[in-house]
Design an enzyme around this catalytic site. Sequence first.
Site, PDB file in Angstrom:
ATOM      1  CE  LYS A 151      95.621 108.469  63.346  1.00  0.00           C
ATOM      2  NZ  LYS A 151      95.249 107.297  64.119  1.00  0.00           N
ATOM      3  CD  GLU A 183      98.297  98.637  64.533  1.00  0.00           C
ATOM      4  OE1 GLU A 183      98.880  99.635  64.977  1.00  0.00           O
ATOM      5  OE2 GLU A 183      97.904  98.549  63.348  1.00  0.00           O
ATOM      6  CG  LEU A 207      99.128 104.313  62.630  1.00  0.00           C
ATOM      7  CD1 LEU A 207      98.723 104.648  61.205  1.00  0.00           C
ATOM      8  CD2 LEU A 207      98.219 105.025  63.605  1.00  0.00           C
TER       9      LEU A 207
HETATM   10  N1  PMP Z   1      97.694 101.759  65.967  1.00  0.00           N
HETATM   11  C1  PMP Z   1      96.448 102.029  65.568  1.00  0.00           C
HETATM   12  C2  PMP Z   1      95.696 101.009  64.792  1.00  0.00           C
HETATM   13  C3  PMP Z   1      95.845 103.256  65.906  1.00  0.00           C
HETATM   14  O1  PMP Z   1      94.593 103.531  65.504  1.00  0.00           O
HETATM   15  C4  PMP Z   1      96.576 104.189  66.696  1.00  0.00           C
HETATM   16  C5  PMP Z   1      95.972 105.499  67.104  1.00  0.00           C
HETATM   17  N2  PMP Z   1      95.358 106.178  66.108  1.00  0.00           N
HETATM   18  C6  PMP Z   1      97.879 103.857  67.076  1.00  0.00           C
HETATM   19  C7  PMP Z   1      98.409 102.638  66.693  1.00  0.00           C
HETATM   20  C8  PMP Z   1      98.720 104.805  67.895  1.00  0.00           C
HETATM   21  O2  PMP Z   1      99.173 105.876  67.117  1.00  0.00           O
HETATM   22  P1  PMP Z   1      99.487 107.285  67.769  1.00  0.00           P
HETATM   23  O3  PMP Z   1     100.491 107.035  68.843  1.00  0.00           O
HETATM   24  O4  PMP Z   1     100.037 108.077  66.659  1.00  0.00           O
HETATM   25  O5  PMP Z   1      98.197 107.811  68.314  1.00  0.00           O
END
Ligand code: PMP
Length: 287
Positions: A151, A183, A207
């Site tokens: 991240k 995504e 992610l």
């Molecule tokens: N994919 C990406 C590219 C993201 O930036 C995020 C959010 N930061 C997510 C998925 C979702 O992750 P989370 O559920 O941990 O917020």
Amino acid sequence: MSRIVYVNGTYLPEEEATVSIFDRGFLMADGVYEVTSVLDGKLIDFAGHAARLDRSLRELDMDSPVTTEELLEIHRRLVAENAIDEGLVYLQITRGNPGDRDFAFPEPGTTAPTIVLFTQAKPGLADSPAAKKGIRVISIPDVRWGRRDIKTVQLLYPSLGKMMAKKAGADDAWMVEDGFVTEGTSNNAYIVKGSRIITRQLGNEILHGITRAAILRFAREAQMEVEERPFTVDEAREADEAFITSASAFVMPVVEIDGQVLRDGTPGPVARRLRELYLDEMLKAAV
Ligand code: PMP
């Protein structure tokens, strides 16, 4: 109203918070981040975000300036000092300021990491009007780097993607690589066929969403069928439902993909049920 923010061990008004121009987060996007939501003044899935932060840091060979216990304390103090009832806590850790610009990492032990946290008040986060209406997405090519499981703060392409969506009159973009959806710009993507929930499997291409992990757990516990595999935009356009998940959107129904309206253009029952389940369960477990 000015916020109290946290920078490298100090709580101070946002106007007084500074980071060096030589910080590698600024010069190289050499940093990682987390966003944790706050509901009823409590942190949602703090442990999940803390665990992913540790993994991101480890993958980049970066030190953490704080322990998980200290991190929780900082989150809680910022939520309290800024009287956040519903909102977000943003956290960023970078490789710090080596005093000059250089592609090579600083020698181990010579440069303290930079850590910054701030809150964002978001009244109505849980009872979001968008969740009742659903959102519209477009598809765009995924041209990001190959380690999307870390991240990092390299968010220029996701930011451009949001602007492409805006320009097209949509709310967000789903990114496509080798014919398959990876995504959303800031969320994980799902389709529903019958009662089956389909979402891309974990890997370096996406992610590992903290919300994704929780949703899939709740879905399985509720005897819903889950299939972790890639899907195409065409398959999504023909799906019964679609939705996205993230720490700030929770479960958000998708009602249109590249101009193709899903169902009757309203959020589907699976997405609505998962949103309810998620909010109920996570509020119970909030810290
Ligand atoms: N994919 C990406 C590219 C993201 O930036 C995020 C959010 N930061 C997510 C998925 C979702 O992750 P989370 O559920 O941990 O917020």
